[in-house]
Enzyme design. Structure first.
Site, PDB file in Angstrom:
ATOM      1  N   LEU A  37     109.907 -43.110  43.102  1.00  0.00           N
ATOM      2  CA  LEU A  37     109.260 -44.399  42.923  1.00  0.00           C
ATOM      3  C   LEU A  37     109.614 -45.317  44.098  1.00  0.00           C
ATOM      4  CD1 LEU A  37     109.878 -44.982  39.107  1.00  0.00           C
ATOM      5  CD2 LEU A  37     107.677 -44.540  40.216  1.00  0.00           C
ATOM      6  N   ALA A 116      99.720 -34.981  41.212  1.00  0.00           N
ATOM      7  CA  ALA A 116      98.409 -35.104  40.581  1.00  0.00           C
ATOM      8  C   ALA A 116      97.352 -34.303  41.329  1.00  0.00           C
ATOM      9  CB  ALA A 116      97.995 -36.569  40.526  1.00  0.00           C
ATOM     10  N   GLY A 272     102.297 -43.217  64.974  1.00  0.00           N
ATOM     11  CA  GLY A 272     101.451 -43.827  63.963  1.00  0.00           C
ATOM     12  C   GLY A 272     101.398 -43.042  62.671  1.00  0.00           C
ATOM     13  N   HIS A 444     116.845 -79.884  60.083  1.00  0.00           N
ATOM     14  CA  HIS A 444     117.528 -79.766  61.370  1.00  0.00           C
ATOM     15  C   HIS A 444     118.991 -79.424  61.117  1.00  0.00           C
ATOM     16  CE1 HIS A 444     118.730 -80.688  65.495  1.00  0.00           C
ATOM     17  NE2 HIS A 444     119.738 -81.390  64.983  1.00  0.00           N
TER      18      HIS A 444
END
Length: 465
Positions: A37, A116, A272, A444
């Site tokens: 998971l 599946a 990729g 700040h």
């Protein structure tokens, strides 16, 4: 055979978020996951890579204190036990994935462990999920495909002991003396810089003319400077030919056709990812595709009624937070709510050193669209907090329409700028103008002041630069 209203294939960020939201809405839901998971993101992607990057940064910081530190800090020569580092990283992953499992259970989602196989748009078979380990058939009213993506392998460089995928690179048993990284996109540079900080001699190989080709040159310039300071050699406009016979080096060809050998004990291929479309019967649905990705509309509906697809399976941008947002929306659509997936911006973060954030339109993208724009940049060299962090490289840039000052995009590069992504996205979603950001009081000293200062500068009201 079992039946349910919603069946989700894939338990990554998109799938598990869809399941949790569906459970909250009272939709009977089954989630099928063959691995762990959390999918790629939690197990072998976003989370473990950021853990390894953090460990590498801490080790590199200690090594710098072993020399001449301007802070007056000195330490003996540090060392790292990479096995303990990996165990620490794995502990984070386990806590997060256990948390996901608990949330699914809390919201009444049935989780089936197994792989599946799609029979048709209403029927899925899950191996080893039935009694005595037999396949279980499940009928559903709605089928949600959330199978994610997988790493791209290069011809002639199959993943193995010497040639690593990003998944393998996140769990090293030991550190190599040298590493060649093929691909100078965000994955290659994130891991390449981490390995360099851990003491590995790293080389980067990129076919295009510069690193981070998906980002504009101004954003990638500070990253290139940091690579230089780390001693990482970068070989742009080089094509990979394969490993040297016998190993030990990567064969390259430069733009002039000259072949060279790059010494490397190991090679990380990070060119990729592609949508995960194989191995579960997706082709049986004969869905409309866009290349290797499943085509969806602005509600994540595929070309088959009540079959939905989300996340990396639907193509770029392959980002976990996009998949989560899509999964959340699909669950609500199934419940009857009117929803569309039309975000003003999906921020993208590159966790290099320094970090890069892009949200909305860049100046080049706005110009291509025909917008008449204002743009302004505020450098971190003029930001007090950046000085105290010893990290003044980088800037924040804003892009806005010239006529009404509507903000179209933000870009930033610098230490910790990933945390500015929320402010960037909120301003774009809320339709903020330059005056809205410039008139908002920013704390700040913080890096966030650079956001306000960039807006002020675009209005011609710069205060600190």
């Amino acid at each position: 055979m079992q039946s349910t209203t919603l069946l989700i294939i894939g338990g990554g960020p998109g799938g598990y978020v869809a399941a949790i939201r569906a459970g909250q809405l009272g939709i009977p839901t089954i989630l099928v996951e063959g691995g762990q998971l959390g999918g790629t993101c939690l197990n072998v992607g976003c989370i473990p890579s950021k853990a390894l990057i953090h460990a590498a940064e801490e080790f590199d910081k200690l090594r710098s204190y072993a020399g001449d530190s301007g802070l007056g800090i000195s330490v003996d020569k540090p060392s790292i036990d990479i096995a303990r580092t990996v165990a620490w990283k794995d502990g984070i992953v386990k806590r997060l994935t256990s948390g996901v499992e608990a949330l699914l259970k809390k919201n009444g989602v049935q989780v089936l462990r197994g792989w599946a196989r799609i029979i048709d748009g209403k029927t899925v078979e899950v191996d080893a999920a039935g009694k005595d380990g037999k396949p279980l058939r499940i009928g559903c009213e709605h089928l949600l495909l959330a199978t994610g993506s997988q790493e791209i392998e290069l011809p002639g460089l199959p993943f193995g002991e010497t040639v690593l995928s990003s998944t393998q690179a996140l769990a090293p048993a030991s550190l190599p003396a040298s590493l060649a990284v093929v691909g100078a996109g965000y994955i290659g540079l994130e891991l390449g810089m981490a390995y360099s900080k851990l003491g590995v001699k790293v080389s980067i190989v990129e076919a295009q003319e510069r690193i981070l080709p998906a980002y504009d040159a101004a954003l990638s310039k500070p990253v290139q400077a940091r690579l230089d300071s780390l001693g990482v050699s970068v070989h742009v406009k080089h094509r990979v030919l394969g490993m040297k016979d016998g190993g030990g080096a990567l064969r390259l060809e430069d733009s002039g056709g000259k072949e060279i050998e790059l010494p490397a004990e190991q090679v990380l291929v990070a060119v990729g990812r592609r949508p995960r479309t194989d191995g579960y019967g997706l082709e049986s649905l004969m869905l409309d595709m866009e290349g290797r990705a499943v085509r969806v509309d602005d509600r994540c509906r595929t070309s088959m009624r009540n079959v939905w697809a989300i996340g990396d399976l639907t193509g770029e941008p392959m980002l976990a937070h996009r998949a989560m947002a899509q999964g959340h929306m699909v669950a609500e659509l199934i419940s009857g709510a009117p929803r569309r997936f039309v975000p003003m911006a999906i921020p993208a973060v590159c966790f290099t050193d320094p970090e890069i954030v892009v949200a909305g339109l860049t100046p080049e993208a706005a110009a291509r669209r025909g917008d008449d724009i204002l743009q302004a940049t505020f450098p971190f060299t003029a930001n007090g907090r950046a000085m105290t962090l010893e990290s003044t490289d980088g800037f924040v840039r804003v892009v806005a329409r010239k006529d009404n000052h509507l903000i179209l995009g933000w870009q930033a590069v610098g230490r910790g700028v990933s945390e500015l992504s929320t402010a960037f996205s909120q301003s774009l979603e809320m339709g903020a103008c330059l005056e809205d950001v410039a008139g908002t009081i920013h704390a700040h000293p913080t890096l966030g002041e650079a956001v306000q200062e960039a807006a002020l500068r675009a209005l011609g009201q710069a205060l600190h630069a």
